[in-house]
Design a protein around this motif. Structure first.
Motif, PDB file in Angstrom:
ATOM      1  N   ALA A   1      65.581  75.421  72.194  1.00 59.34           N
ATOM      2  CA  ALA A   1      66.916  75.014  71.736  1.00 59.34           C
ATOM      3  C   ALA A   1      67.621  76.158  71.026  1.00 59.34           C
ATOM      4  N   GLY A   2      66.893  76.885  70.181  1.00 61.17           N
ATOM      5  CA  GLY A   2      67.501  77.962  69.417  1.00 61.17           C
ATOM      6  C   GLY A   2      67.943  79.123  70.275  1.00 61.17           C
ATOM      7  N   ARG A   3      67.291  79.333  71.416  1.00 58.77           N
ATOM      8  CA  ARG A   3      67.694  80.436  72.289  1.00 58.77           C
ATOM      9  C   ARG A   3      69.057  80.175  72.930  1.00 58.77           C
ATOM     10  N   GLY A   4      69.411  78.892  73.090  1.00 59.58           N
ATOM     11  CA  GLY A   4      70.694  78.577  73.714  1.00 59.58           C
ATOM     12  C   GLY A   4      71.824  78.481  72.706  1.00 59.58           C
ATOM     13  N   ARG A   5      71.610  77.696  71.653  1.00 56.82           N
ATOM     14  CA  ARG A   5      72.618  77.497  70.610  1.00 56.82           C
ATOM     15  C   ARG A   5      71.890  77.356  69.288  1.00 56.82           C
ATOM     16  N   ARG A   6      72.198  78.242  68.371  1.00 58.73           N
ATOM     17  CA  ARG A   6      71.478  78.213  67.094  1.00 58.73           C
ATOM     18  C   ARG A   6      71.726  76.927  66.332  1.00 58.73           C
ATOM     19  N   ILE A   7      72.917  76.342  66.486  1.00 59.87           N
ATOM     20  CA  ILE A   7      73.207  75.099  65.767  1.00 59.87           C
ATOM     21  C   ILE A   7      72.266  73.991  66.203  1.00 59.87           C
ATOM     22  N   ALA A   8      71.701  74.113  67.427  1.00 63.41           N
ATOM     23  CA  ALA A   8      70.764  73.094  67.903  1.00 63.41           C
ATOM     24  C   ALA A   8      69.518  73.033  67.039  1.00 63.41           C
ATOM     25  N   LEU A   9      69.205  74.120  66.349  1.00 62.48           N
ATOM     26  CA  LEU A   9      68.026  74.119  65.479  1.00 62.48           C
ATOM     27  C   LEU A   9      68.170  73.108  64.343  1.00 62.48           C
ATOM     28  N   ALA A  10      69.421  72.741  63.993  1.00 68.43           N
ATOM     29  CA  ALA A  10      69.625  71.750  62.930  1.00 68.43           C
ATOM     30  C   ALA A  10      69.013  70.407  63.310  1.00 68.43           C
ATOM     31  N   VAL A  11      68.925  70.131  64.616  1.00 68.15           N
ATOM     32  CA  VAL A  11      68.321  68.881  65.072  1.00 68.15           C
ATOM     33  C   VAL A  11      66.841  68.828  64.696  1.00 68.15           C
ATOM     34  N   PHE A  12      66.226  70.004  64.530  1.00 64.83           N
ATOM     35  CA  PHE A  12      64.799  70.067  64.260  1.00 64.83           C
ATOM     36  C   PHE A  12      64.477  70.116  62.764  1.00 64.83           C
ATOM     37  N   VAL A  13      65.504  70.153  61.927  1.00 63.08           N
ATOM     38  CA  VAL A  13      65.271  70.210  60.485  1.00 63.08           C
ATOM     39  C   VAL A  13      64.525  68.975  59.971  1.00 63.08           C
ATOM     40  N   PRO A  14      64.906  67.744  60.376  1.00 64.00           N
ATOM     41  CA  PRO A  14      64.143  66.581  59.888  1.00 64.00           C
ATOM     42  C   PRO A  14      62.664  66.661  60.253  1.00 64.00           C
ATOM     43  N   ALA A  15      62.364  67.167  61.455  1.00 61.74           N
ATOM     44  CA  ALA A  15      60.960  67.296  61.855  1.00 61.74           C
ATOM     45  C   ALA A  15      60.245  68.316  60.980  1.00 61.74           C
ATOM     46  N   GLY A  16      60.923  69.412  60.631  1.00 63.47           N
ATOM     47  CA  GLY A  16      60.312  70.416  59.774  1.00 63.47           C
ATOM     48  C   GLY A  16      59.996  69.880  58.391  1.00 63.47           C
ATOM     49  N   ILE A  17      60.929  69.117  57.827  1.00 59.79           N
ATOM     50  CA  ILE A  17      60.683  68.538  56.493  1.00 59.79           C
ATOM     51  C   ILE A  17      59.568  67.501  56.568  1.00 59.79           C
ATOM     52  N   LEU A  18      59.558  66.712  57.637  1.00 61.20           N
ATOM     53  CA  LEU A  18      58.489  65.734  57.820  1.00 61.20           C
ATOM     54  C   LEU A  18      57.131  66.421  57.861  1.00 61.20           C
ATOM     55  N   LEU A  19      57.030  67.525  58.600  1.00 60.22           N
ATOM     56  CA  LEU A  19      55.766  68.244  58.684  1.00 60.22           C
ATOM     57  C   LEU A  19      55.359  68.809  57.325  1.00 60.22           C
ATOM     58  N   ALA A  20      56.331  69.281  56.560  1.00 55.06           N
ATOM     59  CA  ALA A  20      56.016  69.799  55.229  1.00 55.06           C
ATOM     60  C   ALA A  20      55.409  68.702  54.354  1.00 55.06           C
ATOM     61  N   THR A  21      55.956  67.497  54.422  1.00 57.42           N
ATOM     62  CA  THR A  21      55.390  66.396  53.644  1.00 57.42           C
ATOM     63  C   THR A  21      54.031  65.980  54.188  1.00 57.42           C
ATOM     64  N   ALA A  22      53.835  66.110  55.511  1.00 57.61           N
ATOM     65  CA  ALA A  22      52.538  65.765  56.088  1.00 57.61           C
ATOM     66  C   ALA A  22      51.467  66.758  55.659  1.00 57.61           C
ATOM     67  N   LEU A  23      51.835  68.040  55.570  1.00 60.13           N
ATOM     68  CA  LEU A  23      50.872  69.052  55.122  1.00 60.13           C
ATOM     69  C   LEU A  23      50.433  68.808  53.683  1.00 60.13           C
ATOM     70  N   ALA A  24      51.319  68.207  52.896  1.00 56.75           N
ATOM     71  CA  ALA A  24      50.983  67.887  51.506  1.00 56.75           C
ATOM     72  C   ALA A  24      50.413  66.482  51.381  1.00 56.75           C
ATOM     73  N   GLY A  25      50.147  65.832  52.496  1.00 56.09           N
ATOM     74  CA  GLY A  25      49.663  64.457  52.484  1.00 56.09           C
ATOM     75  C   GLY A  25      48.172  64.368  52.233  1.00 56.09           C
TER      76      GLY A  25
END
Length: 603
Positions: free
Chosen positions: A545-569
């Protein structure tokens, strides 16, 4: 054929040999092959498949695809070796030259790395092809309502099968806490999300109210969850069609929503992670609509959906507030053109959270829980240091352990479990008293700096299931006994039969290991049900997604935060990343969706 291509083809064949040695050399019996007779056939098929796919990728992938592929392959293989070592030796022994298995580790690293590198390059190449020469799926032949009902029916069928097998549904461990609170057996607390406890309580009240008893309440809840998860999937599929995604991506999404054993088994489980996953999926769909389509930002309904799904995430899972507010705060900065609307949704979400933890908590008399739920990383590191370096600790260190854990350092080491932090967190909560987080973190920082190897290994051991794709994972359908299976909560659910009965189709499925942990041993299907698979799939989708449109990476922000909380789980479990399973097709769509103004709106 050019010299580069010849070298690439030879490399693909050599990589296939290494991959077979790495991935099938110790393959054992599976539920469908109890005597291991198919091991040689599996190895031959794996070699041919990996070699042919490798040759194809060498011929079609670009240098840019391979650059990303090699980066992912190196990371993937290195983490695989680390994960395999932790699962086998509970340490990083495989990384030592004198380990005695250095040759096997090299083959393992090369084989796994090749598969990951070639696979990533191939996927990125496919993403590019799907985005530039796409063939959108045709869904206009039916009316809007008919399209939704047809898709809903398709996705409901496997969930109905699961519900019939495990009637009246399953009740997970965490939900017994909600029963405790609703039946007045313990005061309301915030350890489990109060919003989901209220939802469980309403379902539990409704069954006896209409004369169906507790079994009827479980059946109502499981049926509603089966219906709601199927409805969310059907809605997501319709929006993907309107975005103009390639039909191959769309049909893969249909199969995923319908046939994923993880989504189907969790669809009938009374557990907070299920509605949370549905809300997360709708939240991500709204982000795609707003950020990646021409008309989405000007329409009202995506913003309403974003706010509503965000509030639902906050209510049904305690880490939902971090995902929602963190994502909206970031978008307020990176998508400044829409800053007023992001701000409105952010304020609505913050106000909803304030009302939730303020007046609602006060009305129910919700008691504060221990502060250590988010402290898994330091607590586990302290536990491993106590286990491995306990005799060498100073008197001041021993006093610190006694103060924080309420037990001698030797007992802390014995209580430490490398893969789950709950035992030690329970001890800390009991001994917490009037201490502050500063007391814990000050002592932890001192000990972690003095014993860095133990600290690093502790965190890796507690999280390897998220990034090590070869992890032995448990997933499937939980037993639904007539009592709380843990014995921790004293709740009886009258009339709910235990699924462990050995009769009929359920007995046959259990005998052949096709439910619960046995499912994870089935080739291909088992891998698709692991945390690591879905996390790596999101990672590669984000690259595409980021290779085509960088703004598309914003769609992946919730997943990144979710993973951060999972790593601290407290533990690596499929349910902690269930939203990533539920929304994976949206990640693929974001990686391949057409540019603004090119979508084919299906209405």
């Amino acid at each position: 054929m050019s010299r580069v291509r010849i070298v690439g083809v030879v490399g693909a064949v050599i990589g296939a040999f290494a991959a077979v040695g790495a991935l099938t050399g110790e393959a054992g019996p599976t539920p469908l092959d109890p005597n291991g007779l198919g091991r040689s056939v599996l190895a031959i098929a794996a070699f041919l498949g990996i070699a042919l796919l490798g040759v194809r990728v060498v011929r079609t992938a670009t240098r840019r695809d391979w650059a990303w592929g090699l980066g992912v392959g190196i990371a993937f293989a290195t983490l695989w070796v680390i994960g395999a070592s932790l699962e086998t030796t509970d340490s990083l022994a495989y990384l030592r030259p004198d380990s005695g298995v250095a040759g096997s580790v090299v083959v393992l690293w090369l084989g796994v790395g090749w598969v990951a590198a070639a696979g990533t390059a191939g996927v990125l190449s496919a993403f590019r092809g799907a985005a530039t020469t796409r063939r959108p799926v045709a869904v206009r032949r039916l009316s809007g309502r008919s399209r939704f009902l047809v898709l809903l029916g398709v996705l409901l069928v496997p969930r109905i099968v699961y519900l019939a097998l495990f009637w009246p549904g399953t009740v997970a461990f965490d939900s017994f806490h909600a029963y405790q609170e609703w039946r007045g057996l313990e005061p309301w607390g915030a350890w489990e999300p109060v919003g989901h406890s209220i939802l469980v309580g309403i379902m539990q009240w409704f069954g006896p109210a209409v004369g169906l008893g507790d079994a009827g309440a479980v059946a109502i809840g499981a049926s509603l969850q089966a219906l709601s998860t199927a409805a969310v999937g059907a809605f997501a599929l319709l929006r993907m069609a309107s975005w103009g995604v390639d039909r191959r991506i769309w049909w893969a999404a249909v199969v995923w929503f319908a046939a994923s054993p993880v989504l189907d088994s969790y669809g009938i489980r009374i557990l907070k992670d299920v509605p949370f996953a549905s809300a997360f999926t709708l939240f991500v769909v709204a982000l795609v609509e707003i950020l990646l389509t021409a008309k989405g930002a000007s329409r009202r309904w995506p913003w309403v959906l974003l706010a509503g799904a965000g509030l639902a995430m906050i209510l049904v899972r305690n880490n939902g507030v971090f995902i929602v507010l963190g994502t909206l705060a970031l978008l307020l900065v990176v998508s400044r053109r829409l800053w007023r609307r992001w701000l409105v949704v952010l304020l609505v979400s913050a106000a909803g959270y304030g009302l939730y933890v303020g007046p609602l908590y006060a009305a129910l008399g919700v008691q504060a829980t221990g502060p250590t739920e988010a402290f898994s990383i330091p607590i586990q590191q302290l536990g491993r240091i106590a286990r491995d370096a306990g005799p060498s600790l100073t008197d001041a260190d021993r006093e610190f352990y006694e103060t924080i854990f309420g037990m001698p350092v030797e007992e802390v080491g014995e209580t430490y479990n490398p893969r789950i932090s709950d035992p030690l967190k329970t001890a800390v909560n009991r001994a917490w008293g009037t201490r502050s987080a500063g007391d814990l973190f000050a002592g932890w920082a001192r000990l972690a700096l003095a014993h860095p190897a133990d600290a690093v290994e502790a965190t890796l051991a507690n999280t390897y299931g998220i990034w090590y794709a070869g992890a032995t994972m448990w997933y499937g359908t939980l037993p639904a006994g007539s009592d709380d299976p843990t014995g921790y909560y004293h709740v009886v659910i009258d009339g709910v039969p235990a699924w462990s009965s050995g009769s009929g189709l359920v007995g046959w499925a259990r005998e052949h290991g096709l439910v619960a942990d046995g499912t994870a041993s089935v080739p291909i299907v088992g891998a698709l049900g692991t945390c690591a698979f879905v996390c790596w799939a999101w990672t590669i989708s984000a690259i595409g997604a980021g290779r085509g449109r960088r703004i598309a990476l914003a769609v992946f922000v919730p997943a990144g935060i979710l993973l951060a909380t999972a790593l601290a789980g407290p533990v690596v479990d499929v349910r902690y990343v269930l939203p990533l399973f539920a929304a994976l097709p949206i990640a693929l769509a974001a990686a391949t969706a057409p540019r603004r103004g090119e979508e084919a709106d299906a209405g």
